[in-house]
Design a protein around this motif. Structure first.
Motif, PDB file in Angstrom:
ATOM      1  N   ARG A  57       0.812  -1.224   0.000  1.00 47.03           N
ATOM      2  CA  ARG A  57       0.000   0.000   0.000  1.00 47.03           C
ATOM      3  C   ARG A  57       0.842   1.270   0.000  1.00 47.03           C
ATOM      4  O   ARG A  57       0.382   2.316  -0.437  1.00 47.03           O
ATOM      5  CB  ARG A  57      -0.890   0.005   1.249  1.00 47.03           C
ATOM      6  CG  ARG A  57      -2.120  -0.838   1.097  1.00 47.03           C
ATOM      7  CD  ARG A  57      -3.362  -0.046   1.523  1.00 47.03           C
ATOM      8  NE  ARG A  57      -3.475   0.030   2.953  1.00 47.03           N
ATOM      9  CZ  ARG A  57      -4.024  -0.936   3.683  1.00 47.03           C
ATOM     10  NH1 ARG A  57      -4.461  -2.029   3.091  1.00 47.03           N
ATOM     11  NH2 ARG A  57      -4.125  -0.795   4.972  1.00 47.03           N
ATOM     12  N   HIS A  58       2.045   1.166   0.543  1.00 46.93           N
ATOM     13  CA  HIS A  58       2.863   2.370   0.709  1.00 46.93           C
ATOM     14  C   HIS A  58       4.242   2.176   0.084  1.00 46.93           C
ATOM     15  O   HIS A  58       5.262   2.512   0.673  1.00 46.93           O
ATOM     16  CB  HIS A  58       2.980   2.707   2.202  1.00 46.93           C
ATOM     17  CG  HIS A  58       1.655   2.874   2.859  1.00 46.93           C
ATOM     18  ND1 HIS A  58       0.809   3.916   2.556  1.00 46.93           N
ATOM     19  CD2 HIS A  58       1.001   2.106   3.753  1.00 46.93           C
ATOM     20  CE1 HIS A  58      -0.313   3.790   3.270  1.00 46.93           C
ATOM     21  NE2 HIS A  58      -0.218   2.700   3.996  1.00 46.93           N
ATOM     22  N   GLU A  59       4.218   1.627  -1.111  1.00 47.53           N
ATOM     23  CA  GLU A  59       5.461   1.220  -1.759  1.00 47.53           C
ATOM     24  C   GLU A  59       6.459   2.378  -1.920  1.00 47.53           C
ATOM     25  O   GLU A  59       7.653   2.214  -1.647  1.00 47.53           O
ATOM     26  CB  GLU A  59       5.120   0.635  -3.127  1.00 47.53           C
ATOM     27  CG  GLU A  59       6.204  -0.270  -3.654  1.00 47.53           C
ATOM     28  CD  GLU A  59       5.849  -0.843  -5.022  1.00 47.53           C
ATOM     29  OE1 GLU A  59       4.639  -0.912  -5.359  1.00 47.53           O
ATOM     30  OE2 GLU A  59       6.799  -1.191  -5.742  1.00 47.53           O
ATOM     31  N   ALA A  60       5.969   3.527  -2.360  1.00 48.37           N
ATOM     32  CA  ALA A  60       6.892   4.646  -2.630  1.00 48.37           C
ATOM     33  C   ALA A  60       7.562   5.109  -1.338  1.00 48.37           C
ATOM     34  O   ALA A  60       8.777   5.354  -1.303  1.00 48.37           O
ATOM     35  CB  ALA A  60       6.149   5.798  -3.296  1.00 48.37           C
ATOM     36  N   ARG A  61       6.761   5.193  -0.284  1.00 56.83           N
ATOM     37  CA  ARG A  61       7.348   5.665   0.977  1.00 56.83           C
ATOM     38  C   ARG A  61       8.301   4.623   1.562  1.00 56.83           C
ATOM     39  O   ARG A  61       9.288   4.961   2.219  1.00 56.83           O
ATOM     40  CB  ARG A  61       6.243   6.036   1.967  1.00 56.83           C
ATOM     41  CG  ARG A  61       5.711   7.443   1.661  1.00 56.83           C
ATOM     42  CD  ARG A  61       4.754   7.924   2.684  1.00 56.83           C
ATOM     43  NE  ARG A  61       3.382   7.662   2.274  1.00 56.83           N
ATOM     44  CZ  ARG A  61       2.311   8.107   2.936  1.00 56.83           C
ATOM     45  NH1 ARG A  61       2.472   8.820   4.041  1.00 56.83           N
ATOM     46  NH2 ARG A  61       1.103   7.840   2.510  1.00 56.83           N
ATOM     47  N   TRP A  62       7.985   3.355   1.301  1.00 52.25           N
ATOM     48  CA  TRP A  62       8.881   2.299   1.794  1.00 52.25           C
ATOM     49  C   TRP A  62      10.213   2.325   1.039  1.00 52.25           C
ATOM     50  O   TRP A  62      11.291   2.147   1.620  1.00 52.25           O
ATOM     51  CB  TRP A  62       8.195   0.932   1.674  1.00 52.25           C
ATOM     52  CG  TRP A  62       8.964  -0.116   2.400  1.00 52.25           C
ATOM     53  CD1 TRP A  62       9.659  -1.150   1.860  1.00 52.25           C
ATOM     54  CD2 TRP A  62       9.153  -0.202   3.826  1.00 52.25           C
ATOM     55  NE1 TRP A  62      10.275  -1.884   2.859  1.00 52.25           N
ATOM     56  CE2 TRP A  62       9.970  -1.320   4.071  1.00 52.25           C
ATOM     57  CE3 TRP A  62       8.703   0.559   4.908  1.00 52.25           C
ATOM     58  CZ2 TRP A  62      10.364  -1.688   5.355  1.00 52.25           C
ATOM     59  CZ3 TRP A  62       9.096   0.187   6.188  1.00 52.25           C
ATOM     60  CH2 TRP A  62       9.916  -0.929   6.402  1.00 52.25           C
ATOM     61  N   GLN A  63      10.110   2.556  -0.254  1.00 51.68           N
ATOM     62  CA  GLN A  63      11.325   2.684  -1.067  1.00 51.68           C
ATOM     63  C   GLN A  63      12.213   3.804  -0.539  1.00 51.68           C
ATOM     64  O   GLN A  63      13.427   3.663  -0.439  1.00 51.68           O
ATOM     65  CB  GLN A  63      10.949   3.032  -2.516  1.00 51.68           C
ATOM     66  CG  GLN A  63      10.501   1.868  -3.333  1.00 51.68           C
ATOM     67  CD  GLN A  63      11.693   1.110  -3.889  1.00 51.68           C
ATOM     68  OE1 GLN A  63      12.143   0.139  -3.308  1.00 51.68           O
ATOM     69  NE2 GLN A  63      12.240   1.541  -4.998  1.00 51.68           N
ATOM     70  N   ALA A  64      11.576   4.925  -0.213  1.00 52.09           N
ATOM     71  CA  ALA A  64      12.342   6.089   0.271  1.00 52.09           C
ATOM     72  C   ALA A  64      13.037   5.770   1.598  1.00 52.09           C
ATOM     73  O   ALA A  64      14.078   6.337   1.915  1.00 52.09           O
ATOM     74  CB  ALA A  64      11.423   7.295   0.422  1.00 52.09           C
ATOM     75  N   ALA A  65      12.454   4.845   2.358  1.00 55.57           N
ATOM     76  CA  ALA A  65      13.015   4.484   3.663  1.00 55.57           C
ATOM     77  C   ALA A  65      14.176   3.508   3.538  1.00 55.57           C
ATOM     78  O   ALA A  65      14.988   3.384   4.459  1.00 55.57           O
ATOM     79  CB  ALA A  65      11.921   3.864   4.540  1.00 55.57           C
ATOM     80  N   THR A  66      14.238   2.792   2.422  1.00 54.76           N
ATOM     81  CA  THR A  66      15.178   1.659   2.332  1.00 54.76           C
ATOM     82  C   THR A  66      16.190   1.789   1.190  1.00 54.76           C
ATOM     83  O   THR A  66      17.064   0.932   1.050  1.00 54.76           O
ATOM     84  CB  THR A  66      14.401   0.332   2.172  1.00 54.76           C
ATOM     85  OG1 THR A  66      13.557   0.427   1.014  1.00 54.76           O
ATOM     86  CG2 THR A  66      13.547   0.034   3.395  1.00 54.76           C
ATOM     87  N   ARG A  67      16.019   2.822   0.339  1.00 60.20           N
ATOM     88  CA  ARG A  67      17.008   3.089  -0.728  1.00 60.20           C
ATOM     89  C   ARG A  67      17.442   4.523  -0.519  1.00 60.20           C
ATOM     90  O   ARG A  67      16.580   5.398  -0.383  1.00 60.20           O
ATOM     91  CB  ARG A  67      16.393   2.988  -2.142  1.00 60.20           C
ATOM     92  CG  ARG A  67      15.746   1.679  -2.487  1.00 60.20           C
ATOM     93  CD  ARG A  67      16.760   0.541  -2.535  1.00 60.20           C
ATOM     94  NE  ARG A  67      16.206  -0.570  -1.755  1.00 60.20           N
ATOM     95  CZ  ARG A  67      15.470  -1.556  -2.256  1.00 60.20           C
ATOM     96  NH1 ARG A  67      15.264  -1.644  -3.538  1.00 60.20           N
ATOM     97  NH2 ARG A  67      14.969  -2.485  -1.478  1.00 60.20           N
ATOM     98  N   HIS A  68      18.732   4.726  -0.485  1.00 55.10           N
ATOM     99  CA  HIS A  68      19.151   6.101  -0.227  1.00 55.10           C
ATOM    100  C   HIS A  68      20.571   6.308  -0.729  1.00 55.10           C
ATOM    101  O   HIS A  68      21.374   5.373  -0.696  1.00 55.10           O
ATOM    102  CB  HIS A  68      19.079   6.400   1.285  1.00 55.10           C
ATOM    103  CG  HIS A  68      19.179   7.852   1.599  1.00 55.10           C
ATOM    104  ND1 HIS A  68      20.396   8.490   1.744  1.00 55.10           N
ATOM    105  CD2 HIS A  68      18.227   8.801   1.740  1.00 55.10           C
ATOM    106  CE1 HIS A  68      20.169   9.774   1.984  1.00 55.10           C
ATOM    107  NE2 HIS A  68      18.867   9.992   1.979  1.00 55.10           N
ATOM    108  N   PRO A  69      20.898   7.527  -1.177  1.00 59.22           N
ATOM    109  CA  PRO A  69      22.275   7.797  -1.614  1.00 59.22           C
ATOM    110  C   PRO A  69      23.331   7.437  -0.560  1.00 59.22           C
ATOM    111  O   PRO A  69      24.448   7.051  -0.915  1.00 59.22           O
ATOM    112  CB  PRO A  69      22.268   9.310  -1.891  1.00 59.22           C
ATOM    113  CG  PRO A  69      20.844   9.606  -2.263  1.00 59.22           C
ATOM    114  CD  PRO A  69      19.996   8.671  -1.438  1.00 59.22           C
TER     115      PRO A  69
END
Ligand code: HMH
Length: 208
Positions: free
Chosen positions: A9-21
């Motif tokens: 349901r919150h894929e984009a926000r989860w991505q932001a939490a787990t992929r990062h520069p």
């Protein structure tokens, strides 16, 4: 609602939490000077706060979950010793102040004490899962950081995260509508705080 549904349901926000520069920098060896060390000190303080949260969760967990959470607590305590060893090797002072982002995370963990159990166990699962996924994205890791990447992507840790997923799923099954809403809110808060933590790591001056 299963715990995994929250990820969909919150894929984009989860991505932001787990992929990062920051994690790309760990993988490629391109972090600015001092960034990893500043992050390590802050994460040590976070783990100390996590120890408090997790210990307070055990007495109100269902009997079926207590061994899992207590096992995680023992692992966290071991983690503190590991951080202390690494800090000594790198001549880092662990007696730092919490960065405001870390202080906000600490307040959130304290607040979980008054959340219903399904929300609190969902938060614990999300915290650990985010960490596992984040470090997995940094694999195999630049030689300077490889031992850290390996340490936080072990099969044991992945097994623990699966156990938490089962516990959160069972708690959500039996939860009221209101409790599920609280669980979704705490999940989203974890996603935001995890993203902010990586942001902090890249924006901190060395020795924060
Ligand atoms: C920021 N999230 C953060 N640090 C950690 N050590 C974990 C999760 C896992 O305990």
């Amino acid at each position: 609602m299963r715990a995994l549904d929250l990820l969909d349901r919150h894929e984009a926000r989860w991505q932001a939490a787990t992929r990062h520069p920051f994690l790309e920098g760990v993988r490629e060896g391109t972090l600015p000077d001092g960034a990893f060390e500043a992050w390590l000190v802050q994460d040590y303080l976070f783990v100390l706060d996590g120890l408090g949260f997790q210990s307070r969760l055990i007495p109100r967990a269902p009997r079926t979950d207590q061994a899992l959470i207590a096992g995680g607590l023992v692992a966290l305590e071991g983690e503190l010793s590991w951080f202390e060893d690494k800090a000594k090797e790198r001549e880092l002072d662990l007696e730092a102040l919490r960065h405001p982002t870390n202080a906000a995370y600490r307040e959130f963990l304290i607040g979980l004490e008054t959340e219903p159990y399904p929300a609190a166990i969902t938060a614990l699962w999300a915290i650990e899962r985010a960490y596992l996924e984040a470090w997995t994205s940094a694999r195999p890791g630049h030689p300077d950081y490889r031992e850290f990447v390996e340490h936080w992507t072990t099969p044991d840790f992945a097994g623990y995260v699966s156990g938490l997923e089962g516990a959160a799923g069972a708690a959500l099954e039996g939860a009221s509508g209101g409790e599920r809403e609280r669980a979704e809110e705490t999940f989203l808060a974890v996603a935001r705080l995890e993203r902010d933590f990586w942001e902090m790591a890249l924006s901190s001056e060395g020795g924060a």
